[in-house]
Design a protein around this motif. Structure first.
Motif, PDB file in Angstrom:
ATOM      1  N   ILE A  73       0.672  -1.467  -0.055  1.00  0.00           N
ATOM      2  CA  ILE A  73      -0.053   0.023  -0.205  1.00  0.00           C
ATOM      3  C   ILE A  73       0.764   1.095  -0.031  1.00  0.00           C
ATOM      4  N   ARG A  74       0.718   1.840  -0.849  1.00  0.00           N
ATOM      5  CA  ARG A  74       1.206   3.198  -0.992  1.00  0.00           C
ATOM      6  C   ARG A  74       0.590   4.440  -1.592  1.00  0.00           C
ATOM      7  N   GLY A  93       4.826  -0.677  -4.454  1.00  0.00           N
ATOM      8  CA  GLY A  93       6.285  -0.629  -4.022  1.00  0.00           C
ATOM      9  C   GLY A  93       6.519  -1.296  -2.752  1.00  0.00           C
ATOM     10  N   ALA A  94       7.506  -1.478  -2.285  1.00  0.00           N
ATOM     11  CA  ALA A  94       8.105  -1.837  -1.152  1.00  0.00           C
ATOM     12  C   ALA A  94       8.053  -0.853  -0.104  1.00  0.00           C
ATOM     13  N   VAL A  95       7.235  -0.989   0.920  1.00  0.00           N
ATOM     14  CA  VAL A  95       6.958  -0.035   2.039  1.00  0.00           C
ATOM     15  C   VAL A  95       6.812  -0.524   3.364  1.00  0.00           C
ATOM     16  N   SER A  96       7.391  -0.109   4.170  1.00  0.00           N
ATOM     17  CA  SER A  96       7.435  -0.829   5.771  1.00  0.00           C
ATOM     18  C   SER A  96       5.914  -0.546   6.294  1.00  0.00           C
ATOM     19  N   ASP A  99       5.470   3.065   7.931  1.00  0.00           N
ATOM     20  CA  ASP A  99       5.352   4.079   6.883  1.00  0.00           C
ATOM     21  C   ASP A  99       3.813   3.928   6.543  1.00  0.00           C
ATOM     22  N   VAL A 100       3.494   2.914   6.293  1.00  0.00           N
ATOM     23  CA  VAL A 100       1.770   2.700   5.861  1.00  0.00           C
ATOM     24  C   VAL A 100       0.907   3.379   6.893  1.00  0.00           C
ATOM     25  N   ASN A 101       1.233   2.952   8.167  1.00  0.00           N
ATOM     26  CA  ASN A 101       0.400   3.746   9.157  1.00  0.00           C
ATOM     27  C   ASN A 101       0.499   5.144   9.241  1.00  0.00           C
ATOM     28  N   GLU A 102       1.640   5.547   9.088  1.00  0.00           N
ATOM     29  CA  GLU A 102       1.876   7.072   9.124  1.00  0.00           C
ATOM     30  C   GLU A 102       1.133   7.658   8.107  1.00  0.00           C
TER      31      GLU A 102
END
Length: 409
Positions: A73-74, A93-96, A99-102
Motif C-alpha cells: 500500500i502506497r 512498491g516496497a514500503v514498511s 510508513d503505511v500507518n503514518e
C-alpha cells in the motif's frame, strides 16, 4: 446510494472474508474529475457529516487494499470527485508497515484538523493515538466516524461536497437538487462561465464556536471578587494615606527644630506701677529700713545671673505673692539641673523666712531656666524677696523690695 452507505456501516461486524469488495472508484460516464483533497481542505471547512462521509470513503478503499499486505500500500493521489466522493490512487512498491500507518494516519488527521467545532475531530485524534496495527487503526477510525454518517442525509451531503469541489476548482456549481428532488422531465441547468461565489453558495464562515459567549469560570469570578475588595480597600484608605503623605511632605520641606519647639519662652514681667509720692506725714514717721544682705554673689560657676521679679502684678504684706525666678547659665557649661529657693526678708526686724527648694532640669543647649514660686508674705511695712540657688552653684538675685519705695519701719 442509501443502501450502499448502510452496507458500509454494517460491514465492520462481518468477517473480512464475507465482506464484498467495493469498487475501487465510483462509476462515472467519463473521466473522473475533481480536486486534490489537500487543495479542498485548504479552501473550505467541512462539516462533521461531510468529513464523516470522506473518511468512510477512505475506509472503504483502504480495507480491501489492506488484504493485499501492508507492504504493497502506497498512497499516491487522494482526490475528491465532482460527485462528492473521495478516491484513492495507489502506487505499488516496497514500503514498511510503519510508513503505511503514518500515511494513513496523516490522511485521517488532515480531515480531522479541517473539521472543527464538533466532537468528531477529538474522536478521530483519539483513534489515531498509540495504534501500530493497521487493521486496529482502521477499525477504531470507523467506530469514530459512524455517529456522523446518516444514510438519509448522504445524498444532500454529497451535493454539498460537490459544490465545494466545483467552487475550489473554479467550475460552474452543480444543481443543488438531487435527481429525486427534480420534477419529472426537468434537466439540470447549464451554467455559463465559472465563478467561485455563485448565488446560493457562501464561502466557509468562521466557526460559530469561537463566537459563543461562555459563562465566566470560578477562577475568573474569584479574581473579580479580589479586584473589588482591593478597590474598596484603596478607596477606604485613600484619605488617611493622603493625610500621612502630606504630613511627611511638610516635615521634609518645613523641618521644625525640636529644641525650639520644646523651649518655653520667657514671660516678660508686668510693668511696675508708678511710685506714689510720700506724704509729709509718712516721710516724717518711722525710720528708713536697713539694706538686705542675701549672703551670696550674683553669679557663681556656670550661673551667670539670677533674677527675681513679680509674676502677677503688685504684691503686698500679708498677701500671697507669685515670684518668677530666672537663672541664666553659661552656654559652654554642662548643667543637668538647677535648684533654688525664695527667701523673704523683714528689713525692719532682720527676720528671714526661707522657702522650699525648687529644681528644674536643664535641656541640652539651653542657656536659661525659669520657674514661678508662690510665697506668703508676712505682715510688715518693709519686706524684701530674693532667690538663692544651691546647685550647681550658690548665687543670689538682687532683693525685690516690697514696697519698692518709701518704706518706713
Amino acid at each position: 446510494m442509501i443502501e450502499a452507505v448502510t452496507g458500509l456501516l454494517t460491514r465492520r461486524n462481518e468477517p473480512a472474508d464475507a465482506r464484498p469488495e467495493p469498487p475501487a472508484q465510483p462509476d462515472h460516464a467519463g473521466p473522473v474529475s475533481g480536486v486534490a483533497l489537500g487543495r479542498l481542505l485548504a479552501a473550505a471547512i467541512l462539516s462533521p457529516a461531510q468529513a464523516s462521509l470522506l473518511v468512510a470513503d477512505a475506509l472503504d478503499q483502504l480495507e480491501p487494499a489492506r488484504s493485499d499486505g501492508p507492504d504493497r500500500i502506497r498512497l499516491r493521489n487522494v482526490t475528491v470527485s465532482d460527485s462528492g466522493h473521495l478516491t484513492i490512487e495507489y502506487g505499488r512498491g516496497a514500503v514498511s508497515g510503519q510508513d503505511v500507518n503514518e500515511e494513513v494516519a496523516g490522511l485521517f488527521r488532515s480531515i480531522a484538523t479541517n473539521c472543527r467545532g464538533s466532537a468528531l475531530p477529538e474522536r478521530l485524534h483519539e483513534s489515531l493515538v498509540e495504534t501500530t496495527d493497521l487493521d486496529a487503526l482502521l477499525q477504531r477510525v470507523r467506530l469514530a466516524v459512524e455517529p456522523g454518517v446518516d444514510p438519509a442525509e448522504e445524498s444532500r451531503k454529497r451535493c454539498q461536497i460537490a459544490r465545494l469541489v466545483a467552487a475550489t476548482s473554479g467550475r460552474p456549481r452543480p444543481d443543488d437538487r438531487t435527481v429525486e428532488e427534480r420534477p419529472a422531465g426537468e434537466t439540470p441547468p447549464v451554467a455559463t462561465g465559472s465563478t467561485l461565489a455563485s448565488p446560493g453558495w457562501f464561502p466557509p464562515a468562521r466557526n460559530p464556536w469561537h463566537r459563543r459567549k461562555r459563562r465566566p469560570s470560578r477562577r475568573q469570578g474569584a479574581l473579580g471578587l479580589v479586584a473589588i475588595l482591593i478597590l474598596f480597600a484603596a478607596v477606604w484608605m485613600a484619605p488617611r494615606a493622603w493625610s500621612d503623605l502630606r504630613r511627611g511632605w511638610d516635615a521634609v520641606l518645613n523641618p521644625v527644630n525640636p529644641e525650639e519647639q520644646n523651649q518655653i519662652r520667657p514671660v516678660s514681667p508686668p510693668p511696675e506701677p508708678p511710685a506714689e509720692e510720700p506724704t509729709p506725714a509718712t516721710a516724717e514717721a518711722g525710720r528708713v529700713p536697713s539694706p538686705v544682705d542675701v549672703g551670696a554673689p550674683g553669679s557663681a560657676g556656670p550661673i551667670t545671673l539670677v533674677t527675681a521679679t513679680r509674676a502677677n502684678g503688685e504684691c503686698g504684706p500679708g498677701q500671697a505673692c507669685e515670684i518668677r525666678v530666672d537663672v541664666h547659665l553659661d552656654p559652654a557649661a554642662t548643667v543637668d539641673a538647677v535648684t533654688w529657693r525664695v527667701n523673704v526678708y523683714d528689713r525692719c526686724s532682720g527676720e528671714v523666712r526661707a522657702g522650699g527648694d525648687v529644681s528644674e532640669r536643664v535641656q541640652p543647649g539651653t542657656q536659661q531656666v525659669y520657674g514661678i514660686v508662690r510665697t506668703d508674705l508676712p505682715p510688715g511695712t518693709a519686706l524684701a524677696v530674693a532667690a538663692i540657688t544651691s546647685a550647681p552653684a550658690t548665687a543670689a538675685s538682687e532683693p525685690l523690695l516690697i514696697p519698692a519705695e518709701n518704706a518706713r519701719c
